[in-house]
Motif scaffolding. Structure first.
Motif, PDB file in Angstrom:
ATOM      1  N   MET A  97       0.787  -1.020   0.010  1.00 32.08           N
ATOM      2  CA  MET A  97       0.101  -0.023  -0.014  1.00 32.08           C
ATOM      3  C   MET A  97       1.000   1.218  -0.067  1.00 32.08           C
ATOM      4  N   GLY A  98       0.252   2.405  -0.293  1.00 36.71           N
ATOM      5  CA  GLY A  98       1.062   3.668  -0.322  1.00 36.71           C
ATOM      6  C   GLY A  98       0.880   4.433   0.947  1.00 36.71           C
ATOM      7  N   THR A  99       1.889   5.510   1.278  1.00 30.60           N
ATOM      8  CA  THR A  99       2.008   5.821   2.382  1.00 30.60           C
ATOM      9  C   THR A  99       2.493   7.362   1.908  1.00 30.60           C
ATOM     10  N   GLN A 100       2.559   8.267   2.946  1.00 27.44           N
ATOM     11  CA  GLN A 100       2.647   9.747   2.919  1.00 27.44           C
ATOM     12  C   GLN A 100       3.867   9.935   3.679  1.00 27.44           C
ATOM     13  N   SER A 101       4.699  11.022   3.650  1.00 23.82           N
ATOM     14  CA  SER A 101       5.515  11.652   4.565  1.00 23.82           C
ATOM     15  C   SER A 101       5.119  12.204   5.732  1.00 23.82           C
TER      16      SER A 101
ATOM     17  N   THR B   3      -0.626  12.138  14.309  1.00 27.66           N
ATOM     18  CA  THR B   3      -2.045  11.897  14.643  1.00 27.66           C
ATOM     19  C   THR B   3      -2.739  11.750  13.221  1.00 27.66           C
ATOM     20  N   LEU B   4      -2.027  12.532  12.076  1.00 27.62           N
ATOM     21  CA  LEU B   4      -2.671  12.423  10.925  1.00 27.62           C
ATOM     22  C   LEU B   4      -1.853  11.231  10.047  1.00 27.62           C
ATOM     23  N   PHE B   5      -0.999  10.579  10.485  1.00 29.78           N
ATOM     24  CA  PHE B   5      -0.093   9.771   9.653  1.00 29.78           C
ATOM     25  C   PHE B   5      -1.067   8.635   9.200  1.00 29.78           C
ATOM     26  N   GLY B   6      -1.135   8.525   7.919  1.00 33.91           N
ATOM     27  CA  GLY B   6      -1.797   7.234   7.390  1.00 33.91           C
ATOM     28  C   GLY B   6      -2.276   6.504   8.345  1.00 33.91           C
TER      29      GLY B   6
ATOM     30  N   THR C 295      -1.045  -9.620  10.872  1.00 33.45           N
ATOM     31  CA  THR C 295      -0.195 -10.546  10.983  1.00 33.45           C
ATOM     32  C   THR C 295       0.626 -11.201   9.883  1.00 33.45           C
ATOM     33  N   ILE C 296       0.716 -10.440   8.614  1.00 33.96           N
ATOM     34  CA  ILE C 296       1.261 -10.604   7.466  1.00 33.96           C
ATOM     35  C   ILE C 296       2.081  -9.548   7.173  1.00 33.96           C
ATOM     36  N   PRO C 297       3.172  -9.873   6.576  1.00 28.83           N
ATOM     37  CA  PRO C 297       4.021  -8.447   6.379  1.00 28.83           C
ATOM     38  C   PRO C 297       3.323  -7.361   5.391  1.00 28.83           C
ATOM     39  N   LEU C 298       3.824  -6.191   5.693  1.00 29.30           N
ATOM     40  CA  LEU C 298       3.237  -4.816   5.250  1.00 29.30           C
ATOM     41  C   LEU C 298       4.346  -4.296   4.152  1.00 29.30           C
ATOM     42  N   MET C 299       4.089  -3.887   2.926  1.00 35.66           N
ATOM     43  CA  MET C 299       5.194  -3.043   2.417  1.00 35.66           C
ATOM     44  C   MET C 299       4.557  -1.806   2.039  1.00 35.66           C
ATOM     45  N   THR C 300       5.235  -0.622   2.583  1.00 30.87           N
ATOM     46  CA  THR C 300       4.684   0.790   1.911  1.00 30.87           C
ATOM     47  C   THR C 300       5.456   1.323   0.976  1.00 30.87           C
ATOM     48  N   VAL C 301       4.936   2.210   0.275  1.00 31.92           N
ATOM     49  CA  VAL C 301       5.626   2.519  -1.095  1.00 31.92           C
ATOM     50  C   VAL C 301       5.298   4.190  -1.135  1.00 31.92           C
ATOM     51  N   ARG C 302       6.228   4.812  -1.235  1.00 30.06           N
ATOM     52  CA  ARG C 302       5.929   6.394  -1.496  1.00 30.06           C
ATOM     53  C   ARG C 302       5.032   6.529  -2.828  1.00 30.06           C
ATOM     54  N   PRO C 303       3.944   7.065  -3.006  1.00 27.66           N
ATOM     55  CA  PRO C 303       3.289   7.809  -3.986  1.00 27.66           C
ATOM     56  C   PRO C 303       4.183   8.380  -4.923  1.00 27.66           C
ATOM     57  N   GLN C 304       5.165   9.101  -4.577  1.00 29.89           N
ATOM     58  CA  GLN C 304       5.843   9.864  -5.556  1.00 29.89           C
ATOM     59  C   GLN C 304       6.731   8.942  -6.248  1.00 29.89           C
TER      60      GLN C 304
ATOM     61  N   PRO D 129       7.366   6.226  19.247  1.00 32.78           N
ATOM     62  CA  PRO D 129       8.462   6.645  18.515  1.00 32.78           C
ATOM     63  C   PRO D 129       9.614   5.404  18.605  1.00 32.78           C
ATOM     64  N   SER D 130      10.230   5.203  17.599  1.00 31.17           N
ATOM     65  CA  SER D 130      11.014   4.070  17.276  1.00 31.17           C
ATOM     66  C   SER D 130      11.821   4.318  16.184  1.00 31.17           C
ATOM     67  N   PHE D 131      12.857   3.564  15.968  1.00 34.88           N
ATOM     68  CA  PHE D 131      13.811   3.281  14.948  1.00 34.88           C
ATOM     69  C   PHE D 131      12.965   2.900  13.712  1.00 34.88           C
ATOM     70  N   ALA D 132      11.957   2.049  13.604  1.00 36.20           N
ATOM     71  CA  ALA D 132      11.121   1.542  12.469  1.00 36.20           C
ATOM     72  C   ALA D 132      10.276   2.804  12.000  1.00 36.20           C
ATOM     73  N   ALA D 133       9.742   3.563  13.194  1.00 42.33           N
ATOM     74  CA  ALA D 133       8.720   4.590  12.656  1.00 42.33           C
ATOM     75  C   ALA D 133       9.553   5.835  12.043  1.00 42.33           C
ATOM     76  N   GLU D 134      10.640   6.032  12.629  1.00 39.46           N
ATOM     77  CA  GLU D 134      11.532   7.269  12.114  1.00 39.46           C
ATOM     78  C   GLU D 134      11.826   6.838  10.551  1.00 39.46           C
ATOM     79  N   LEU D 135      12.349   5.725  10.515  1.00 38.72           N
ATOM     80  CA  LEU D 135      12.731   5.354   9.143  1.00 38.72           C
ATOM     81  C   LEU D 135      11.687   5.009   8.044  1.00 38.72           C
ATOM     82  N   LEU D 136      10.312   4.729   8.683  1.00 38.46           N
ATOM     83  CA  LEU D 136       9.390   4.944   7.662  1.00 38.46           C
ATOM     84  C   LEU D 136       9.166   6.402   7.278  1.00 38.46           C
ATOM     85  N   ARG D 137       9.162   7.076   8.149  1.00 37.35           N
ATOM     86  CA  ARG D 137       8.964   8.784   7.707  1.00 37.35           C
ATOM     87  C   ARG D 137       9.872   9.299   7.076  1.00 37.35           C
ATOM     88  N   ARG D 138      11.108   8.892   6.807  1.00 37.31           N
ATOM     89  CA  ARG D 138      12.293   9.416   6.223  1.00 37.31           C
ATOM     90  C   ARG D 138      12.794   8.618   5.065  1.00 37.31           C
TER      91      ARG D 138
END
Length: 288
Positions: free
Chosen positions: A102-106, A113-116, A127-136, A267-276
């Motif tokens: 699925m897509g995600t936004q920065s 609170t607005l984050f996808g 329970t299954i893997p999730l891949m997020t892709v930037r629409p850009q 707040p976590s490494f995973a969340a920050e990585l996803l944002r950036r």
């Protein structure tokens, strides 16, 4: 790597373009594709009803996926009304999908609170893997580039590896999904933070590599996955993002140390990585 994918699109994230690349997914080893669009219920008083015009439009856009279906792959299209989260989970279970795209936004911490919200909740409940892709990313690729991208969606994975339970879980999941005959590469990258008072000596760094990176490398290579290892210095987020730019990476593969609460819940490494990250991020949920 995966064989049954659920592709969720709202028709603004660019993922609707993937209906034109079913043969390329088949070439990657995919056996089943389900395209899903969720139509929210209308605001009318009484029994909730989906917007018929939106349903028809979505079905028309999905029609291309059924035009060129090579042997060996099954393609389904679903246009469902309801709450996106509930529909996604139900369809993933119905078709026994092994990954959700699925897509995600920065976003940043101030707009968390607005984050996808669907992506955030899905990372907690799926329970299954999730891949997020930037629409850009999808929007900027030409058809020729998407042709290759769909064939190699999971071909090169960068794994931030620090010998934690989360990174071990990521490697274990990659091993579980490994397919014989499919060319795949993993890059295991460990980052040593230089913010401390004392740095590691060269001998200590070599021992760190031998104790953590090399055993994981051996596991992956035994499964037929080409694996490179690297030790970097500096801020972990900055170095992982830089490694993703320098390596031939399709996605960054991560799990979470947050007790299965998802990559967006704290707040976590995973969340920050996803944002950036501008690279796709493949998240493996930890069983609860």
């Amino acid at each position: 790597m995966f064989q049954r994918i659920l592709i969720c699109t709202d028709f603004t994230d660019g993922l609707q373009r993937l209906v034109n690349f079913v043969p390329q997914f088949a070439a990657s080893g995919m056996k089943q594709i389900v395209f899903l669009h969720v139509v929210p219920f209308g605001e009318e008083v009484g029994v909730p009803k989906p917007n018929a015009e939106k349903v028809d439009r979505a079905q028309t856009q999905f029609a291309a996926a059924l035009k060129t279906v090579p042997s060996g792959i099954e393609v389904k299209t679903e246009v469902q009304a309801g709450r996106a989260m509930d529909v996604i989970l139900r369809i993933a279970k119905q078709y026994n999908c092994d990954v959700i795209l699925m897509g995600t936004q920065s976003r940043n911490l101030l707009t968390e609170t607005l984050f996808g919200s669907t992506t955030a909740e899905l990372s907690q409940r799926s329970t299954i893997p999730l891949m997020t892709v930037r629409p850009q990313l999808i929007s900027a690729l030409t058809s020729e580039e998407l042709n290759l991208r769909c064939q190699h969606l999971f071909r090169g994975l960068l794994v931030p590896y620090d010998d934690s339970q989360a990174s071990k879980h990521t490697v274990a999941e990659i091993l579980k999904q490994a397919q014989t005959g499919i060319d795949q590469t993993c890059y295991l990258c460990r980052v040593v933070d230089e913010g401390g008072r004392y740095g590691l000596s060269e001998a200590e760094e070599q021992q760190l590599v031998a104790d953590t990176l090399k055993p994981a490398q051996a596991q992956l290579q035994a499964a037929g996955i080409n694996t490179e290892i690297e030790l970097r210095h500096g801020n972990v987020i900055t170095q992982i993002l830089q490694a993703a730019q320098e390596k031939d990476v399709s996605a960054i593969a991560i799990s979470s140390n947050t007790g299965g609460r998802g990559f967006c819940s704290v707040p976590s490494f995973a969340a920050e990585l996803l944002r950036r990250s501008m690279h796709p991020v493949l998240f493996f949920p930890v069983p609860r």
